[in-house]
Design an enzyme around this catalytic site. Structure first.
Site, mmCIF file in Angstrom:
data_model
loop_
_atom_site.group_PDB
_atom_site.id
_atom_site.type_symbol
_atom_site.label_atom_id
_atom_site.label_comp_id
_atom_site.label_asym_id
_atom_site.label_seq_id
_atom_site.Cartn_x
_atom_site.Cartn_y
_atom_site.Cartn_z
ATOM 1 N N LYS A 1 67.637 42.322 -13.821
ATOM 2 C CA LYS A 1 68.695 42.374 -14.499
ATOM 3 C C LYS A 1 69.422 40.728 -14.217
ATOM 4 O O LYS A 1 69.166 39.862 -14.499
ATOM 5 C CB LYS A 1 69.846 43.528 -13.969
ATOM 6 C CG LYS A 1 69.328 44.794 -14.192
ATOM 7 C CD LYS A 1 68.748 45.186 -15.512
ATOM 8 C CE LYS A 1 68.195 46.578 -15.563
ATOM 9 N NZ LYS A 1 67.056 47.187 -14.613
ATOM 10 N N TYR B 1 72.852 55.282 -12.696
ATOM 11 C CA TYR B 1 71.977 54.972 -13.471
ATOM 12 C C TYR B 1 70.929 56.435 -13.633
ATOM 13 O O TYR B 1 70.766 56.741 -12.593
ATOM 14 C CB TYR B 1 70.998 53.631 -13.146
ATOM 15 C CG TYR B 1 69.719 53.679 -13.429
ATOM 16 C CD1 TYR B 1 69.432 53.422 -14.935
ATOM 17 C CD2 TYR B 1 68.680 53.407 -12.861
ATOM 18 C CE1 TYR B 1 68.288 53.317 -15.499
ATOM 19 C CE2 TYR B 1 67.369 53.237 -13.432
ATOM 20 C CZ TYR B 1 67.354 53.241 -14.671
ATOM 21 O OH TYR B 1 65.872 52.989 -15.368
#
Length: 380
Positions: free
Chosen positions: A198, A102
């Protein structure tokens, strides 16, 4: 009694027998900054919410149970959890990382490099790559599996053997699969990180992070850093996370079922030149992921034939939302080159294939026919 994971997503089994005030079935939101003392030198077990709070403690116990951890701290963001993790290391320490991470993690690592930590990046799905980078200063492996966004899969059991040989910690970001599909501590991980924003939350309405510890001694160090820095999750957001966790199992199953069908559909389109999804048998990490995880999740990346096709798709989806983030009930499509991985050096992005033709999807729980129709009309 041993309960199945689906049940443990709904009930904090350890707390079940502890009566909530007034018989509340849902854990209350203890929206208070501090707690009174019963007497001098006495405590109810909670003193100040920066250090601990009953709502947040309930959530932390749930995550520890799902991940098989000794302890978990619930943080104000995934980045806060990573920051606490990195604070365990000292100037001169070396960390070997997945090359495909990420972009926010890479940005933070760059900041810690200025403070004296050293990071090396490699394709950790190839064990030999990691072995070549180990030095006497190497203190940890930092792994995403599947990785974000090119879905590289790392063999955690094999990596654990290497880590033990050299006395190295294994840190795994488990955001993409969640403990429903993968429990890295069972595979040897010492620390597990989540962006709770998430899949764990699942509704795109909370920013949160978690850092889970296998070892009690490391857990004590993390707790000390946690209360000192103060990057704790608020009581209200903790409540929302508890609520979100209750549907983790059914969300993940539906999302994965949709993702498999979309990945296969994308593979049939002439505009799509490559599909990255570990649930497809032609994925290079398919067998490893099948061996160490209970599913392939619902994250798909794919490359299209031209930049114009990518832009047309992003600009014309109607049901699917063009936005950053992932893991919610809504299907999202992202342009990693300029969104999630904008801070990754261009040469690294191009090496990984994150170009102007590369897209990432987080598949939600909508009806599969509606999702495919939306993609089809956008491509037309």
């Amino acid at each position: 009694m041993e309960y199945k994971l689906e049940t443990r997503c709904i009930h904090n089994v350890e707390q079940k027998s502890k009566n909530q005030p007034f018989g509340a079935v849902t854990v209350p939101i203890y929206q208070t900054a501090m707690f009174s003392h019963p007497g001098i030198g006495e405590s109810s077990g909670y003193d100040y919410s920066r250090e601990s709070n009953p709502t947040r403690a309930y959530l932390e116990e749930m995550i520890s149970d799902l991940e098989g951890a000794k302890d978990t701290v619930a943080c104000s963001s995934g980045m806060a959890a990573i920051s606490i993790c990195l604070s365990l290391f000292q100037t001169g320490d070396h960390i070997i990382c997945s090359e495909d991470l990420y972009g926010g993690s890479v940005r933070m690592f760059q900041q810690y490099e200025e403070r004296g930590l050293h990071f090396s990046y490699t394709n950790t799905s190839v064990l030999e790559n990691i072995e070549k980078l180990i030095t006497s200063a190497t203190k940890a492996f930092y792994i995403e599996t599947p990785s974000n966004p090119t879905m590289q899969v790392t063999d955690l059991v094999a990596l654990k053997k290497l880590a033990d040989t050299h006395g190295i910690l294994m840190i795994v970001d488990n955001t993409f699969l969640s403990p429903y599909f993968q429990t890295p501590i069972e595979l040897g991980a010492d620390l597990v990180i989540h962006s709770g924003t998430k899949f764990l939350n699942g509704h795109n309405d909370v920013i949160a992070g978690f850092l889970c510890s296998k070892d009690q001694e490391i857990a004590k160090k993390i707790r000390y850093l946690y209360k000192t820095v103060g990057s704790c999750l608020s009581p209200f957001d903790s409540y929302l996370m508890i609520r979100g966790l209750k549907t983790l199992a059914i969300r993940q199953e539906k999302q994965q079922n949709n993702a498999i069908q979309i990945a296969e559909w994308l593979g049939s389109r002439k505009e799509v030149v490559k599909v990255y999804y570990p649930g497809l048998k032609d994925h290079p990490g398919y067998e490893v992921n099948k061996r160490q995880a209970r599913g392939a999740g619902s994250m798909i990346s794919f490359a299209v034939n031209t930049k114009e096709t990518a832009e047309k798709l992003l600009q014309n989806v109607q049901l699917i939302t063009y936005a950053e983030s992932l893991g919610g009930v809504d299907t999202l499509i992202t342009y990693p080159m300029i969104q999630t991985h904008g801070d990754v050096p261009k040469e690294v992005r191009e090496h990984l294939g994150i170009t102007d033709r590369f897209l990432r999807m987080s598949v939600g729980i909508e009806h599969i026919e509606d999702l495919i129709k939306d993609l089809e009309q956008a491509l037309q």
